[in-house]
Design a protein around this motif. Sequence first.
Motif, PDB file in Angstrom:
ATOM      1  N   SER A  58       2.446   6.174   0.306  1.00 36.18           N
ATOM      2  CA  SER A  58       2.363   7.331  -0.575  1.00 36.18           C
ATOM      3  C   SER A  58       2.501   8.579   0.288  1.00 36.18           C
ATOM      4  O   SER A  58       2.715   8.483   1.497  1.00 36.18           O
ATOM      5  N   GLU A  59       2.320   9.718  -0.303  1.00 39.38           N
ATOM      6  CA  GLU A  59       2.404  10.965   0.454  1.00 39.38           C
ATOM      7  C   GLU A  59       1.147  11.205   1.279  1.00 39.38           C
ATOM      8  O   GLU A  59       1.010  12.243   1.914  1.00 39.38           O
ATOM      9  N   GLY A  60       0.228  10.249   1.255  1.00 39.88           N
ATOM     10  CA  GLY A  60      -0.971  10.329   2.082  1.00 39.88           C
ATOM     11  C   GLY A  60      -2.050  11.207   1.486  1.00 39.88           C
ATOM     12  O   GLY A  60      -2.239  11.245   0.281  1.00 39.88           O
ATOM     13  N   ILE A  61      -2.742  11.939   2.327  1.00 38.70           N
ATOM     14  CA  ILE A  61      -3.892  12.757   1.935  1.00 38.70           C
ATOM     15  C   ILE A  61      -3.567  13.682   0.754  1.00 38.70           C
ATOM     16  O   ILE A  61      -4.348  13.785  -0.173  1.00 38.70           O
ATOM     17  N   PRO A  62      -2.410  14.365   0.735  1.00 40.46           N
ATOM     18  CA  PRO A  62      -2.120  15.256  -0.393  1.00 40.46           C
ATOM     19  C   PRO A  62      -1.936  14.527  -1.733  1.00 40.46           C
ATOM     20  O   PRO A  62      -2.116  15.121  -2.784  1.00 40.46           O
ATOM     21  N   ALA A  63      -1.603  13.247  -1.710  1.00 40.58           N
ATOM     22  CA  ALA A  63      -1.366  12.486  -2.946  1.00 40.58           C
ATOM     23  C   ALA A  63      -2.689  11.903  -3.430  1.00 40.58           C
ATOM     24  O   ALA A  63      -2.999  10.743  -3.194  1.00 40.58           O
ATOM     25  N   THR A  64      -3.472  12.713  -4.112  1.00 43.17           N
ATOM     26  CA  THR A  64      -4.807  12.279  -4.532  1.00 43.17           C
ATOM     27  C   THR A  64      -4.776  11.254  -5.663  1.00 43.17           C
ATOM     28  O   THR A  64      -5.771  10.595  -5.903  1.00 43.17           O
ATOM     29  N   ASP A  65      -3.655  11.121  -6.345  1.00 46.13           N
ATOM     30  CA  ASP A  65      -3.576  10.176  -7.465  1.00 46.13           C
ATOM     31  C   ASP A  65      -2.822   8.904  -7.099  1.00 46.13           C
ATOM     32  O   ASP A  65      -2.449   8.132  -7.978  1.00 46.13           O
ATOM     33  N   GLU A  66      -2.604   8.666  -5.802  1.00 45.06           N
ATOM     34  CA  GLU A  66      -1.929   7.452  -5.337  1.00 45.06           C
ATOM     35  C   GLU A  66      -2.699   6.865  -4.170  1.00 45.06           C
ATOM     36  O   GLU A  66      -3.378   7.593  -3.440  1.00 45.06           O
ATOM     37  N   PRO A  67      -2.577   5.556  -3.963  1.00 50.28           N
ATOM     38  CA  PRO A  67      -3.231   4.935  -2.807  1.00 50.28           C
ATOM     39  C   PRO A  67      -2.433   5.192  -1.534  1.00 50.28           C
ATOM     40  O   PRO A  67      -1.355   5.785  -1.576  1.00 50.28           O
ATOM     41  N   ALA A  68      -2.930   4.704  -0.412  1.00 48.69           N
ATOM     42  CA  ALA A  68      -2.231   4.867   0.867  1.00 48.69           C
ATOM     43  C   ALA A  68      -0.885   4.158   0.849  1.00 48.69           C
ATOM     44  O   ALA A  68       0.095   4.640   1.406  1.00 48.69           O
ATOM     45  N   VAL A  69      -0.844   2.980   0.213  1.00 48.24           N
ATOM     46  CA  VAL A  69       0.369   2.166   0.109  1.00 48.24           C
ATOM     47  C   VAL A  69       0.445   1.666  -1.322  1.00 48.24           C
ATOM     48  O   VAL A  69      -0.577   1.352  -1.941  1.00 48.24           O
ATOM     49  N   LEU A  70       1.649   1.582  -1.853  1.00 51.22           N
ATOM     50  CA  LEU A  70       1.802   1.039  -3.205  1.00 51.22           C
ATOM     51  C   LEU A  70       3.098   0.252  -3.308  1.00 51.22           C
ATOM     52  O   LEU A  70       3.993   0.394  -2.489  1.00 51.22           O
ATOM     53  N   VAL A  71       3.130  -0.595  -4.322  1.00 49.88           N
ATOM     54  CA  VAL A  71       4.342  -1.369  -4.601  1.00 49.88           C
ATOM     55  C   VAL A  71       4.749  -1.051  -6.034  1.00 49.88           C
ATOM     56  O   VAL A  71       3.926  -1.099  -6.943  1.00 49.88           O
ATOM     57  N   ARG A  72       6.036  -0.735  -6.205  1.00 50.29           N
ATOM     58  CA  ARG A  72       6.582  -0.470  -7.541  1.00 50.29           C
ATOM     59  C   ARG A  72       7.665  -1.496  -7.840  1.00 50.29           C
ATOM     60  O   ARG A  72       8.398  -1.907  -6.949  1.00 50.29           O
ATOM     61  N   ASP A  73       7.768  -1.865  -9.117  1.00 50.25           N
ATOM     62  CA  ASP A  73       8.870  -2.746  -9.513  1.00 50.25           C
ATOM     63  C   ASP A  73      10.106  -1.894  -9.777  1.00 50.25           C
ATOM     64  O   ASP A  73      10.094  -0.670  -9.587  1.00 50.25           O
ATOM     65  N   LEU A  74      11.176  -2.518 -10.212  1.00 48.21           N
ATOM     66  CA  LEU A  74      12.438  -1.797 -10.413  1.00 48.21           C
ATOM     67  C   LEU A  74      12.366  -0.741 -11.508  1.00 48.21           C
ATOM     68  O   LEU A  74      13.181   0.179 -11.545  1.00 48.21           O
TER      69      LEU A  74
END
Length: 179
Positions: A58-74
């Motif tokens: 993810s965008e890291g610290i600034p991305a408060t609504d996402e985890p450190a790492v994520l997986v998305r489907d198509l």
Amino acid sequence: MALGATIHTFTVQLADVDRGVYEELVLRVARHPSETDAFMLTRVLAYCLEYEEGIAFSEGIPATDEPAVLVRDLTGRITAWIEVGAPDAERLHYGSRLADRTVVYTHRDPAKVMAPWAGKRIHDAESLRVYSFDEGFIAAAVDVIDRRNTATLSVTERELYLDLNGTMLTTSLHEHRID
């Protein structure tokens, strides 16, 4: 003037025998000034250990609504919410409602990480997985991190063999569940 992120490059030969994943990864990781090297390295390991199509930092610290790492489907839907460190219960609840699976990789004492979650609402808590490493593993690996890093990571029967910049380190990957 605010300090910017420091870019670290990791060229990783990944051989995850447990999952049948064999890849060469070139990861450019931005370490925010407030992020420790231990957190950054745990984030890199989480990425490698969860590697599959659609994985991203993810965008890291600034991305408060996402985890450190994520997986998305198509379609763009989040299928795996992968936290690092010591996320709070509210964040895990949010992530587990969005994703098919939620995972935490921690470089800290897992009992201390999980203790604040007791009695808190976490969606599908019984499916949440928390992974930790042997004591001292992350600290030893942090000692050899550079701006440009070469690594070989092999995983066999949840044993990790990491050759990082010529230093060989091993650890078990410990799985913990919420009681």
